[in-house]
Design a protein around this motif. Sequence first.
Motif, PDB file in Angstrom:
ATOM      1  N   ALA A  30       0.478  -1.549   0.134  1.00  0.00           N
ATOM      2  CA  ALA A  30      -0.019  -0.224  -0.096  1.00  0.00           C
ATOM      3  C   ALA A  30       0.755   1.341   0.260  1.00  0.00           C
ATOM      4  O   ALA A  30       1.831   1.543   0.283  1.00  0.00           O
ATOM      5  N   ILE A  31       0.577   2.298  -0.510  1.00  0.00           N
ATOM      6  CA  ILE A  31       1.296   3.936  -0.608  1.00  0.00           C
ATOM      7  C   ILE A  31       0.304   4.787  -0.184  1.00  0.00           C
ATOM      8  O   ILE A  31      -1.286   4.291   0.309  1.00  0.00           O
ATOM      9  N   ASP A  32       0.726   6.366   0.311  1.00  0.00           N
ATOM     10  CA  ASP A  32      -0.324   6.876   0.869  1.00  0.00           C
ATOM     11  C   ASP A  32      -1.372   7.632  -0.516  1.00  0.00           C
ATOM     12  O   ASP A  32      -1.142   8.916  -1.253  1.00  0.00           O
ATOM     13  N   GLN A  33      -2.269   6.926  -0.977  1.00  0.00           N
ATOM     14  CA  GLN A  33      -2.933   6.934  -2.309  1.00  0.00           C
ATOM     15  C   GLN A  33      -3.399   8.786  -1.783  1.00  0.00           C
ATOM     16  O   GLN A  33      -3.891   9.142  -3.041  1.00  0.00           O
ATOM     17  N   ASP A  34      -3.991   8.594  -0.745  1.00  0.00           N
ATOM     18  CA  ASP A  34      -4.880   9.842  -0.416  1.00  0.00           C
ATOM     19  C   ASP A  34      -4.070  10.993  -0.937  1.00  0.00           C
ATOM     20  O   ASP A  34      -4.478  12.288  -1.239  1.00  0.00           O
ATOM     21  N   HIS A  35      -2.576  11.043  -0.551  1.00  0.00           N
ATOM     22  CA  HIS A  35      -1.404  12.471  -0.303  1.00  0.00           C
ATOM     23  C   HIS A  35      -1.599  12.313  -2.282  1.00  0.00           C
ATOM     24  O   HIS A  35      -1.781  13.296  -2.476  1.00  0.00           O
ATOM     25  N   TRP A  36      -1.049  11.485  -2.710  1.00  0.00           N
ATOM     26  CA  TRP A  36      -1.356  11.516  -4.565  1.00  0.00           C
ATOM     27  C   TRP A  36      -2.369  12.134  -4.738  1.00  0.00           C
ATOM     28  O   TRP A  36      -2.237  13.122  -6.115  1.00  0.00           O
ATOM     29  N   VAL A  37      -3.357  11.484  -4.695  1.00  0.00           N
ATOM     30  CA  VAL A  37      -5.249  12.590  -4.669  1.00  0.00           C
ATOM     31  C   VAL A  37      -4.859  13.784  -4.864  1.00  0.00           C
ATOM     32  O   VAL A  37      -5.648  14.546  -5.833  1.00  0.00           O
ATOM     33  N   ARG A  38      -4.710  14.555  -3.686  1.00  0.00           N
ATOM     34  CA  ARG A  38      -4.661  15.704  -2.956  1.00  0.00           C
ATOM     35  C   ARG A  38      -3.572  16.502  -3.755  1.00  0.00           C
ATOM     36  O   ARG A  38      -3.706  17.327  -4.507  1.00  0.00           O
ATOM     37  N   GLU A  39      -2.406  15.573  -4.140  1.00  0.00           N
ATOM     38  CA  GLU A  39      -1.002  16.381  -5.209  1.00  0.00           C
ATOM     39  C   GLU A  39      -1.885  16.877  -6.490  1.00  0.00           C
ATOM     40  O   GLU A  39      -1.560  17.675  -7.184  1.00  0.00           O
ATOM     41  N   ALA A  40      -2.708  15.459  -6.883  1.00  0.00           N
ATOM     42  CA  ALA A  40      -2.984  15.021  -8.602  1.00  0.00           C
ATOM     43  C   ALA A  40      -4.139  16.585  -8.783  1.00  0.00           C
ATOM     44  O   ALA A  40      -3.505  17.237  -9.787  1.00  0.00           O
ATOM     45  N   LEU A  41      -5.193  16.032  -7.553  1.00  0.00           N
ATOM     46  CA  LEU A  41      -6.042  17.581  -7.656  1.00  0.00           C
ATOM     47  C   LEU A  41      -5.349  18.891  -7.615  1.00  0.00           C
ATOM     48  O   LEU A  41      -5.754  20.051  -8.271  1.00  0.00           O
ATOM     49  N   ARG A  42      -4.127  19.421  -6.799  1.00  0.00           N
ATOM     50  CA  ARG A  42      -3.833  20.438  -6.720  1.00  0.00           C
ATOM     51  C   ARG A  42      -2.839  21.131  -8.176  1.00  0.00           C
ATOM     52  O   ARG A  42      -3.248  21.909  -8.272  1.00  0.00           O
ATOM     53  N   LEU A  43      -2.922  19.839  -8.375  1.00  0.00           N
ATOM     54  CA  LEU A  43      -1.338  20.693 -10.075  1.00  0.00           C
ATOM     55  C   LEU A  43      -2.625  20.985 -11.317  1.00  0.00           C
ATOM     56  O   LEU A  43      -3.165  21.870 -11.706  1.00  0.00           O
TER      57      LEU A  43
END
Length: 123
Positions: A30-43
């Motif tokens: 498992a990875i920190d998917q929530d972090h990467w979703v937030r980062e992708a949405l921010r970008l």
Amino acid sequence: MDWALKLGAAKAESNVLVLFVPSVDREGSAIDQDHWVREALRLLGQVFGGATAFPQGRGVWRDDACGGRLVFDAPVVIQCYTNEAALEAGVEDLRQFLMRMGAETRQGAIGLIIDRDYLEIRL
């Protein structure tokens, strides 16, 4: 039919970008998917004006670099409507994000769709 005109739309975009945010690394951890979703949405919000993340789906990809092993995943799919000029202006920011996400989440590849084209960036 000019739907934007008929509906009185203030904005009408004709290009779609779809990004898959993985839930596991290439080993299945498992990875920190929530972090990467937030980062992708921010970008995508900053560069292209907005995006929508859909709940986890279910997927699998064949890791040919690891003997064809199947990696089962629950990706979040993010969809962004934009235009050609914004894609051209933001391509380097998008590429840098994809490479960083791929490296930091230990992926074999990062996949995205632009319009009708599936693009796979091998890492």
